[in-house]
Design a protein around this motif. Structure first.
Motif, PDB file in Angstrom:
ATOM      1  N   PRO A  45       0.759  -1.234  -0.026  1.00 61.40           N
ATOM      2  CA  PRO A  45       0.202   0.026  -0.040  1.00 61.40           C
ATOM      3  C   PRO A  45       0.666   1.219  -0.090  1.00 61.40           C
ATOM      4  CG  PRO A  45      -0.900  -1.650   1.733  1.00 61.40           C
ATOM      5  CD  PRO A  45       0.495  -2.027   1.219  1.00 61.40           C
ATOM      6  N   LYS A  46       0.315   2.201  -0.488  1.00 62.97           N
ATOM      7  CA  LYS A  46       0.983   3.587  -0.656  1.00 62.97           C
ATOM      8  C   LYS A  46       1.256   3.796   0.918  1.00 62.97           C
ATOM      9  CE  LYS A  46      -2.050   5.293  -4.250  1.00 62.97           C
ATOM     10  NZ  LYS A  46      -2.956   6.138  -4.718  1.00 62.97           N
ATOM     11  N   VAL A  47       2.446   5.027   0.884  1.00 58.95           N
ATOM     12  CA  VAL A  47       2.721   5.620   2.044  1.00 58.95           C
ATOM     13  C   VAL A  47       2.412   6.966   1.984  1.00 58.95           C
ATOM     14  CG1 VAL A  47       4.564   6.283   3.760  1.00 58.95           C
ATOM     15  CG2 VAL A  47       4.735   4.209   2.646  1.00 58.95           C
ATOM     16  N   PHE A  48       1.563   7.437   2.828  1.00 58.45           N
ATOM     17  CA  PHE A  48       0.760   8.883   2.653  1.00 58.45           C
ATOM     18  C   PHE A  48       1.524   9.826   3.524  1.00 58.45           C
ATOM     19  CE2 PHE A  48      -2.689  11.901   3.453  1.00 58.45           C
ATOM     20  CZ  PHE A  48      -2.682  12.433   2.254  1.00 58.45           C
ATOM     21  N   LEU A  49       2.029  10.927   3.065  1.00 55.34           N
ATOM     22  CA  LEU A  49       2.529  11.846   3.804  1.00 55.34           C
ATOM     23  C   LEU A  49       1.946  13.236   3.400  1.00 55.34           C
ATOM     24  CD1 LEU A  49       5.076  13.283   5.230  1.00 55.34           C
ATOM     25  CD2 LEU A  49       6.161  13.650   3.109  1.00 55.34           C
ATOM     26  N   ASP A  50       1.262  13.733   4.499  1.00 52.89           N
ATOM     27  CA  ASP A  50       0.579  14.932   4.447  1.00 52.89           C
ATOM     28  C   ASP A  50       1.289  16.052   5.218  1.00 52.89           C
ATOM     29  OD1 ASP A  50      -1.679  16.954   4.408  1.00 52.89           O
ATOM     30  OD2 ASP A  50      -3.291  15.781   5.053  1.00 52.89           O
ATOM     31  N   ASP A  60       0.613  17.348  -0.067  1.00 53.65           N
ATOM     32  CA  ASP A  60       0.316  15.956   0.206  1.00 53.65           C
ATOM     33  C   ASP A  60       1.097  14.828  -0.881  1.00 53.65           C
ATOM     34  OD1 ASP A  60      -1.706  14.743  -1.386  1.00 53.65           O
ATOM     35  OD2 ASP A  60      -2.932  16.202  -0.109  1.00 53.65           O
ATOM     36  N   ALA A  61       1.507  13.712  -0.421  1.00 49.08           N
ATOM     37  CA  ALA A  61       2.455  13.030  -1.419  1.00 49.08           C
ATOM     38  C   ALA A  61       2.128  11.448  -1.042  1.00 49.08           C
ATOM     39  CB  ALA A  61       3.608  13.378  -1.375  1.00 49.08           C
ATOM     40  N   ASP A  62       2.368  10.575  -1.902  1.00 56.19           N
ATOM     41  CA  ASP A  62       2.314   9.201  -1.897  1.00 56.19           C
ATOM     42  C   ASP A  62       3.522   8.534  -2.432  1.00 56.19           C
ATOM     43  OD1 ASP A  62      -0.319   8.523  -0.833  1.00 56.19           O
ATOM     44  OD2 ASP A  62      -1.026   9.292  -2.842  1.00 56.19           O
ATOM     45  N   ALA A  63       4.134   7.718  -1.734  1.00 50.86           N
ATOM     46  CA  ALA A  63       5.212   6.924  -2.047  1.00 50.86           C
ATOM     47  C   ALA A  63       4.643   5.471  -2.388  1.00 50.86           C
ATOM     48  CB  ALA A  63       6.306   6.711  -0.957  1.00 50.86           C
ATOM     49  N   LEU A  91       2.874  25.898 -12.233  1.00 45.28           N
ATOM     50  CA  LEU A  91       3.090  24.550 -12.295  1.00 45.28           C
ATOM     51  C   LEU A  91       2.012  23.420 -12.254  1.00 45.28           C
ATOM     52  CD1 LEU A  91       6.019  24.616  -9.371  1.00 45.28           C
ATOM     53  CD2 LEU A  91       6.440  24.348 -11.990  1.00 45.28           C
ATOM     54  N   PRO A  92       2.139  22.330 -12.576  1.00 45.90           N
ATOM     55  CA  PRO A  92       1.066  21.322 -12.587  1.00 45.90           C
ATOM     56  C   PRO A  92       0.696  21.073 -11.129  1.00 45.90           C
ATOM     57  CG  PRO A  92       2.970  20.359 -13.874  1.00 45.90           C
ATOM     58  CD  PRO A  92       3.486  21.686 -13.536  1.00 45.90           C
ATOM     59  N   ASN A  93      -0.354  20.807 -10.917  1.00 48.98           N
ATOM     60  CA  ASN A  93      -0.981  20.669  -9.428  1.00 48.98           C
ATOM     61  C   ASN A  93      -0.570  19.355  -8.926  1.00 48.98           C
ATOM     62  OD1 ASN A  93      -2.533  23.021  -9.387  1.00 48.98           O
ATOM     63  ND2 ASN A  93      -4.338  22.222 -10.268  1.00 48.98           N
ATOM     64  N   VAL A  94      -0.228  18.528  -9.546  1.00 53.95           N
ATOM     65  CA  VAL A  94       0.344  17.181  -9.433  1.00 53.95           C
ATOM     66  C   VAL A  94       1.421  16.770 -10.096  1.00 53.95           C
ATOM     67  CG1 VAL A  94      -0.015  14.583  -9.138  1.00 53.95           C
ATOM     68  CG2 VAL A  94      -2.133  15.973  -9.216  1.00 53.95           C
ATOM     69  N   ILE A  95       2.802  16.571  -9.275  1.00 56.60           N
ATOM     70  CA  ILE A  95       4.000  16.413  -9.926  1.00 56.60           C
ATOM     71  C   ILE A  95       4.553  14.805  -9.425  1.00 56.60           C
ATOM     72  CG2 ILE A  95       6.164  16.958  -9.918  1.00 56.60           C
ATOM     73  CD1 ILE A  95       5.285  19.882  -9.488  1.00 56.60           C
ATOM     74  N   GLY A  96       4.806  14.157 -10.291  1.00 58.29           N
ATOM     75  CA  GLY A  96       5.356  12.989  -9.915  1.00 58.29           C
ATOM     76  C   GLY A  96       6.452  12.334 -10.715  1.00 58.29           C
ATOM     77  N   ILE A  97       7.437  11.418 -10.009  1.00 55.43           N
ATOM     78  CA  ILE A  97       8.552  11.104 -10.584  1.00 55.43           C
ATOM     79  C   ILE A  97       8.578   9.516 -10.521  1.00 55.43           C
ATOM     80  CG2 ILE A  97      10.065  13.138 -10.331  1.00 55.43           C
ATOM     81  CD1 ILE A  97      11.478  11.548  -8.307  1.00 55.43           C
ATOM     82  N   VAL A  98       9.159   8.778 -11.265  1.00 55.88           N
ATOM     83  CA  VAL A  98       9.219   7.268 -11.088  1.00 55.88           C
ATOM     84  C   VAL A  98      10.695   7.117 -11.282  1.00 55.88           C
ATOM     85  CG1 VAL A  98       9.229   5.104 -12.043  1.00 55.88           C
ATOM     86  CG2 VAL A  98       6.989   6.393 -12.247  1.00 55.88           C
ATOM     87  N   ILE A  99      11.374   6.227 -10.211  1.00 58.38           N
ATOM     88  CA  ILE A  99      12.584   5.890 -10.116  1.00 58.38           C
ATOM     89  C   ILE A  99      12.732   4.451 -10.407  1.00 58.38           C
ATOM     90  CG2 ILE A  99      14.903   5.776  -8.777  1.00 58.38           C
ATOM     91  CD1 ILE A  99      13.571   8.127  -6.975  1.00 58.38           C
ATOM     92  N   LEU A 100      13.372   4.110 -11.305  1.00 54.45           N
ATOM     93  CA  LEU A 100      13.721   2.418 -11.351  1.00 54.45           C
ATOM     94  C   LEU A 100      15.059   2.106 -11.005  1.00 54.45           C
ATOM     95  CD1 LEU A 100      12.392   2.064 -15.202  1.00 54.45           C
ATOM     96  CD2 LEU A 100      11.120   1.552 -12.846  1.00 54.45           C
TER      97      LEU A 100
END
Length: 334
Positions: A45-50, A60-63, A91-100
């Motif tokens: 499950p996601k780790v939620f940071l508020d 707020d953010a999800d890992a 800026l975009p309201n939602v900003i995400g990155i993926v690390i592989l």
């Protein structure tokens, strides 16, 4: 793996320019949901940071970490939102990155922008759900929320259902007008802007809620009169209590996460539903362990909160294409 740590950095433009189609994305997401149902992924499950809880930051953010065995790849999506970004910062309201990461050494392989990627895989999951759960002859779609992800929801549903009409509503008129301009250039279906939620859902066969609302946008005062499938997308509490008495069964992408994220979390917390009310995960239906729709009268609620394994498989394909085409920039990590 070679004893070097060359990391590929991909901008949002680089990711989009890989040309991954919605059909291809749906194949990737279906494959990973099937694999997850058969125990071939690790996707907690996601780790939620508020950060609003003890600071003035409105973010707020999800890992979302995951390992996918059949492609032997692990990664993390780190995605956050501040709904003041667009008008305050451009800026975009939602900003995400993926690390592989390489799963043996954990050396990072790629860091990429994940806004378009997230919208694509989120739409893909909805498309699969509609394919499995919609009633035969569904022709009218209602979309509540016309932000960035709405177009991708329509793209995916358009892959699996021949729509006659799409009704849309958003409290943000600018967002709705932007969606309509873009959709008119992209889709041939008749798209109708509505003045409210009730107008948008009355007479619809399918309803998709894809909002950032923290209060219910559907099911507070009324329930859809004709819809046989409601799909609630993402991490927010979009559905009112009247929906509890509307559905015949609930389908989710992940039982565990549904208790803490998305439209069902509040119902679980207040005891309105329990574990036994969850009929199936979408992956279980895709592998044939559970049936999808069993009658045309059945009313199904599908809540998809998103899985890290979906992000990893799509990001992995983007990474492979980008390497083949020489997209992005590389740098040495060590």
């Amino acid at each position: 793996m070679p004893n070097k740590s060359e990391v590929l950095l991909l901008s949002e433009e680089d990711v989009i320019s890989t040309g991954l189609t919605m059909s291809q994305c749906m194949e990737l997401v279906e494959e990973v949901l099937r694999a997850r149902a058969n125990g071939q992924t690790l996707s907690p499950p996601k780790v939620f940071l508020d950060m609003r809880l003890n600071s003035e930051h409105q973010c707020d953010a999800d890992a979302m970490p995951a390992y996918v065995k059949y492609i032997d790849m692990c990664g993390l999506k780190w995605i956050g939102a501040n709904w003041e970004n667009r008008y305050k910062r451009g800026l975009p309201n939602v900003i995400g990155i993926v690390i592989l990461n390489d799963p043996e050494s954990f050396v990072p392989l790629a860091i990429m922008s994940a806004n378009w990627l997230t919208a694509m895989r989120t739409g893909a999951a909805t498309g699969l759900a509609v394919r499995e759960l919609a009633g035969k002859g569904s022709k009218i779609l209602s979309i509540i929320g016309t932000g960035y992800e709405a177009k991708f929801q329509l793209m995916a549903i358009n892959e699996v259902v021949k729509l006659d009409e799409v009704r849309v509503f958003d409290i943000d008129r600018d967002a709705m007008e932007s969606f309509l301009r873009d959709a008119d250039q992209t889709f041939s279906v008749n798209i109708i802007p509505c003045k409210g939620v009730k107008e948008a859902v009355d007479g619809a066969d399918l309803v998709v809620t894809v909002t950032s609302s923290r209060i219910p946008v559907l099911g507070e005062d009324f329930v859809p009169d004709t819809a046989k499938l409601i799909c609630s997308i993402g991490t927010y509490n979009e559905l009112g209590d009247k929906i509890v008495g509307w559905f015949d069964k609930i389908v989710v992408d992940t039982r565990e996460q549904a208790k803490s994220e998305g439209a069902l979390a509040d119902w679980f917390a207040r005891g309105l539903i329990s574990n036994g009310d969850i009929y199936a995960e979408l992956g279980e239906i895709l592998v044939g362990r559970k049936k999808g729709r069993v009658s045309e009268d059945e009313k199904i609620l599908c809540v998809l909160t998103g899985l890290g394994c979906e992000d990893v498989v799509v990001a992995n394909r983007v990474y492979r294409i980008a390497k083949e085409r020489g997209l992005g920039k590389t740098f040495r990590f060590f």
